[in-house]
Design a protein around this motif. Sequence first.
Motif, mmCIF file in Angstrom:
data_model
loop_
_atom_site.group_PDB
_atom_site.id
_atom_site.type_symbol
_atom_site.label_atom_id
_atom_site.label_comp_id
_atom_site.label_asym_id
_atom_site.label_seq_id
_atom_site.Cartn_x
_atom_site.Cartn_y
_atom_site.Cartn_z
ATOM 1 N N ALA A 1 0.831 -1.212 0.000
ATOM 2 C CA ALA A 1 0.000 0.000 0.000
ATOM 3 C C ALA A 1 0.859 1.254 0.000
ATOM 4 O O ALA A 1 0.522 2.253 -0.651
ATOM 5 C CB ALA A 1 -0.940 -0.010 1.203
ATOM 6 N N CYS A 2 1.970 1.227 0.724
ATOM 7 C CA CYS A 2 2.882 2.371 0.714
ATOM 8 C C CYS A 2 3.568 2.495 -0.641
ATOM 9 O O CYS A 2 3.710 3.609 -1.178
ATOM 10 C CB CYS A 2 3.922 2.232 1.823
ATOM 11 N N ALA A 3 4.010 1.394 -1.209
ATOM 12 C CA ALA A 3 4.670 1.428 -2.517
ATOM 13 C C ALA A 3 3.784 2.072 -3.567
ATOM 14 O O ALA A 3 4.251 2.849 -4.408
ATOM 15 C CB ALA A 3 5.062 0.012 -2.943
ATOM 16 N N GLU A 4 2.489 1.783 -3.515
ATOM 17 C CA GLU A 4 1.563 2.296 -4.518
ATOM 18 C C GLU A 4 1.458 3.821 -4.502
ATOM 19 O O GLU A 4 1.030 4.422 -5.483
ATOM 20 C CB GLU A 4 0.182 1.680 -4.328
ATOM 21 N N ALA A 5 1.866 4.444 -3.403
ATOM 22 C CA ALA A 5 1.842 5.915 -3.349
ATOM 23 C C ALA A 5 2.764 6.517 -4.397
ATOM 24 O O ALA A 5 2.534 7.643 -4.851
ATOM 25 C CB ALA A 5 2.238 6.394 -1.957
ATOM 26 N N LEU B 1 10.744 -0.968 -2.851
ATOM 27 C CA LEU B 1 10.044 -1.947 -3.683
ATOM 28 C C LEU B 1 9.513 -1.295 -4.952
ATOM 29 O O LEU B 1 9.609 -1.871 -6.043
ATOM 30 C CB LEU B 1 8.893 -2.569 -2.891
ATOM 31 N N ALA B 2 8.942 -0.104 -4.823
ATOM 32 C CA ALA B 2 8.442 0.609 -6.004
ATOM 33 C C ALA B 2 9.568 0.847 -7.004
ATOM 34 O O ALA B 2 9.397 0.657 -8.214
ATOM 35 C CB ALA B 2 7.810 1.939 -5.579
ATOM 36 N N ARG B 3 10.736 1.254 -6.511
ATOM 37 C CA ARG B 3 11.884 1.509 -7.388
ATOM 38 C C ARG B 3 12.303 0.227 -8.123
ATOM 39 O O ARG B 3 12.667 0.262 -9.308
ATOM 40 C CB ARG B 3 13.041 2.059 -6.549
#
Length: 246
Positions: A12-16, A38-40
């Motif tokens: 959920a944080c990554a999706e920001a 993780l997003a990176r």
Amino acid sequence: MSVTRAEYCVIACAEAWRGAGEVLASPMGVIPSLGARLARLTFAPDLLLTDGEALLVRPDGTPEGWLPYRQHLELVAGGRRHVMMGASQIDRYGNQNISAVGDWARPRRQLLGVRGASLNTLNNPTSYWVPRHSPRVFVERVDMVCGVGYDRAAALGAVSRFHRLVRVVTDLCVFDFGTPDHSMRLASLHPGVSVEQVREATGFAPAVPDEVPRTREPGAVELRLIREVLDPAGAREREVPEGARG
């Protein structure tokens, strides 16, 4: 494969930062930091990560560039940063308090101080991470405004033209501000959490759609990255212990 509540919070944080492009991620806390990294590694390859001092780093912490303080401030002033802060109190419009609880003249608790919260919220996209969702944090009215919410930003006029609150992630759910008056709306529930649980843990009545989706489950690659690459020691589970909720 069983997914823990902490791992849903990481996703959920990554999706920001999805679709953020080349902006500086400034996550505060274990799970937001894991989310940014993780997003990176997955859907936000242009995201910039910092060691918090003077270096740009890869998700494994190895340096990939220099970020002197002046350039850091240029990113901040130019709106090219997305910070995910904590909140000791937050209200329905996203006004955040990290300074003091109680009457300003004689507070019951002295906290961090305002720090950079006001400029963060006026200059950059901002999200929040709350690891313990409770009515003590989600309040009708914050005791002091540090981060600026949508109602106060509207009153500031052109000064707030870059103001944007993206999401609030908690150990129970995700909120956004996608309502006509930009008040908080329930965007997704983590598995095992009900709408009623969120309502009971929130000190105001958030907007609740007729159908509330579940927070998306991490894929197999994402789970491997979280568990084997980014957080093999399991720090995420100490921030959001499994079984503490739900």
